[in-house]
Design a protein around this motif. Structure first.
Motif, PDB file in Angstrom:
ATOM      1  N   ALA A 122       0.817  -1.204  -0.045  1.00 13.35           N
ATOM      2  CA  ALA A 122       0.131  -0.057   0.003  1.00 13.35           C
ATOM      3  C   ALA A 122       0.889   1.167  -0.037  1.00 13.35           C
ATOM      4  N   ASP A 123       1.979   1.209  -0.401  1.00 15.00           N
ATOM      5  CA  ASP A 123       3.022   2.189  -0.208  1.00 15.00           C
ATOM      6  C   ASP A 123       3.399   2.628  -1.768  1.00 15.00           C
ATOM      7  N   ALA A 173       4.720  -0.881  -5.903  1.00 11.34           N
ATOM      8  CA  ALA A 173       3.702  -0.251  -5.246  1.00 11.34           C
ATOM      9  C   ALA A 173       2.124  -0.535  -5.916  1.00 11.34           C
ATOM     10  N   GLY A 174       1.232  -0.730  -4.991  1.00 11.12           N
ATOM     11  CA  GLY A 174      -0.032  -0.674  -5.288  1.00 11.12           C
ATOM     12  C   GLY A 174      -0.482  -2.322  -5.762  1.00 11.12           C
ATOM     13  N   HIS A 175       0.588  -2.963  -5.837  1.00  8.35           N
ATOM     14  CA  HIS A 175       0.350  -4.610  -6.347  1.00  8.35           C
ATOM     15  C   HIS A 175       0.007  -5.664  -5.134  1.00  8.35           C
ATOM     16  N   SER A 176      -0.350  -6.708  -5.334  1.00  8.96           N
ATOM     17  CA  SER A 176      -0.662  -7.680  -4.120  1.00  8.96           C
ATOM     18  C   SER A 176      -0.140  -8.991  -4.650  1.00  8.96           C
TER      19      SER A 176
END
Lengths: 127, 481
Positions: free
Chosen positions: A68-69, A89-92
């Motif tokens: 979430a960075d 960033a933004g990935h899971s």
């Protein structure tokens, strides 16, 4: 009240409350399929959340790892041989493993993400 | 007298009535239009609000549905298509005022089902105080300042989801409060941050809502397109549809279609920009044109330019940087650009040899040539937003909240700049296309301004010069040296 008005009000309620119900309902259902959700943030922004994950020996573990960075992180548990070398960033990513031994196993970020990067350490406690 | 043809091709008086086709007329007369698109957009905007709120201040904006949808998809759609081609079509389907409309009207779809409601329908108000907006503020000046102030915070709003949430929440709350206090769509017309430039550039759009047959309107009393009747509400935008001449304040609500008992309202396709020649002009709109060009310069230099020190100031890394940014920004847009344009207008008067034409009139009229030019600048700027960032959209539609969803299987698609090598070329083409419209209408404005053709030709050269220099300047900014 005329039929058109009733239909309109139903559509209005669906348009306003519908997304809230759908979004959080779906997310609740998804979360129920994971042992834990682990959010990666630099220590300045809050560090790993949570810093501690408790699991049971011999049981399948499913962790949703979320960055979430605004910088890239990684997720490594050396003693459990788990490596996510790059999580942008933004990935899971979903981490699945079955711990065979009890103990405490550190997870850390191995990409230099901030001046306090060395503090980015959490632990998995297998009970 | 020979018809005036745009580029020698299209008669400026040419109109094609789309509503001569029964399905189109039926659609525009239906009570379900445009409320259905509005409700669809409301659904989307609630998702946007959730994404913006949950994104907080620290989540990356490029992976946030709210930031991507508002500042990439919606903004680019507005500048590429909705405004230049369809005028205030966004206002037609905007979800923000629907709660206010419901507060005022007490109903969503049909205007009334009770004869005793008719008086209230005709007054255009049911609930709320129904006050009239102050006369002195019935122009674009408030919109100019509101939009300018909004752009002060763009570097922050366009990357932080929570900042987008705060902006949208403020707009929604103000829209609701305004609807409670003032009549009809006062918010849309005088307070919405984007209403000003949408209205201004709608003058270029190749579509319009106008009355069809003038004698029919002349004989019709009361004017139900204004008062409303059992079929619909009076004009929500406080326009007089039966004598509407410009798109600037027509929100495409189509209530006039529903309320006209003679079916005398039409939706026309027309040559782009014909509103620019309508002699209803004001300095508020002129300043809007200057402001939009100024903002385009500031944004292009700050966000897409190569000067690092300007980027640092624009990204407001300190209070002093913020103050420098907003001072420079406001001075450029509201003072310097109008001043430069004024100087060229002064030269226009000097070259024309016309002593009787007031300088204010020259300044006012020619400022409307900046409308197509400004629109072209914004279309060009939007290429610079879309091509580098468009691929993020594929990610956010599958994973709108960065929670690890993958709704459409596109969450894993990496960031991929598209056609960035060609960005400058697209920008250049857009600028040149709209420059030709600016020149075409600019000369016609000169003929409207000056008493004779000879004066108009002479007076035109300085204006042509400033339009050309501006275009060359923007070409240099977008394409580089």
């Amino acid at each position: 009240m005329r039929r058109n008005e009733v239909i309109g009000m139903v559509l209005l309620l669906f348009a306003t409350l519908g997304p809230i119900v759908l979004v959080f309902g779906y997310e609740g259902y998804r979360q129920s399929q994971f042992t834990a959700e682990l959010i990666a943030l630099t220590p300045e922004q809050g560090n790993w959340q949570p810093l501690e994950i408790r699991v049971s020996q011999g049981e399948d573990v499913r962790i949703l790892l979320r960055n979430a960075d605004v910088v890239t992180h990684s997720f490594v548990v050396p003693e459990l041989d788990i490596h996510v070398n790059e999580l942008k960033a933004g990935h899971s990513k979903i981490i699945e493993f079955t711990p065979q031994e009890k103990g405490e196993f550190s997870y850390l970020c191995t990409i230099w993400c901030s001046p306090r990067h060395p503090e980015m350490v959490g632990k998995i406690i297998v009970e | 007298m020979a018809p005036d043809k745009l580029f020698g091709l299209i008669d400026l008086n040419w109109r094609y009535d789309l509503t001569q086709h029964r399905p189109v007329r039926a659609l525009l007369r239906s009570r379900w239009f445009p409320i259905l698109p509005i409700l669809f957009n409301m659904f989307l905007f609630v998702v946007i609000l959730i994404a913006a709120f949950m994104g907080g201040f620290s989540s990356p904006g490029n992976f946030n549905f709210a930031v991507m949808m508002v500042w990439i998809v919606w903004w680019v759609a507005l500048m590429f298509m909705l405004v230049p081609l369809f005028g205030r079509s966004w206002c037609m389907m905007c979800p923000f005022p629907v709660v206010g409309d419901f507060i005022q009207r007490g109903r969503l779809i049909d205007p009334t089902d009770d004869k005793t409601d008719m008086d209230r329908v005709k007054k255009g108000k049911i609930r709320g105080l129904g006050k009239k907006w102050p006369q002195k503020l019935r122009n674009m000046w408030m919109l100019n300042f509101i939009f300018l102030i909004t752009t002060f915070f763009s570097p922050f709003m366009t990357v932080r989801p929570m900042a987008t949430f705060i902006l949208l929440a403020i707009i929604i709350v103000v829209a609701i409060i305004t609807a409670w206090i003032y009549e009809k769509r006062t918010f849309c017309r005088y307070l919405c941050p984007v209403s000003g430039f949408i209205g201004l550039y709608s003058q270029f759009a190749p579509v319009e809502v106008r009355r069809n047959h003038k004698p029919t309107c002349d004989k019709h009393f009361p004017k139900t397109c204004w008062t409303g009747n059992e079929k619909g509400w009076g004009c929500s935008w406080m326009q007089l549809p039966f004598m509407q001449k410009k798109n600037t304040y027509c929100g495409f609500c189509f209530e006039c279609f529903k309320t006209c008992p003679y079916d005398n309202m039409s939706f026309y396709v027309r040559p782009p920009g014909t509103d620019l020649l309508v002699k209803e002009r004001g300095l508020d709109e002129s300043w809007k044109a200057f402001l939009m060009i100024g903002i385009a310069i500031v944004f292009s230099v700050s966000y897409q330019g190569p000067w690092e020190f300007i980027k640092e100031i624009a990204h407001m890394t300190s209070i002093s940087n913020f103050l420098v940014f907003i001072t420079a920004h406001a001075t450029l847009s509201m003072v310097l650009i109008p001043l430069i344009f004024f100087i060229f207008c002064w030269f226009s008067k000097l070259f024309s040899g016309s002593k009787e034409t007031p300088l204010k009139q020259i300044f006012l009229n020619f400022s409307y040539a900046l409308i197509p030019l400004g629109l072209g600048v914004w279309v060009a700027f939007s290429f610079g937003i879309l091509f580098p960032n468009g691929s993020y959209i594929l990610h956010v539609i599958s994973d709108p909240f960065a929670w690890g969803w993958n709704l459409f299987g596109t969450a894993g698609i990496p960031w991929t700049p598209v056609l960035t090598y060609w960005t400058g070329i697209f920008q250049g083409i857009a600028l040149l296309i709209f420059y030709t419209f600016a020149v075409a209408y600019g000369f016609r404005l000169s003929k409207q301004t000056y008493p004779t053709l000879k004066h108009a030709k002479r007076g035109w050269y300085p204006i042509l010069t400033v339009l050309t220099l501006s275009t060359v300047g923007f070409l240099g900014l977008f394409i580089g040296g």
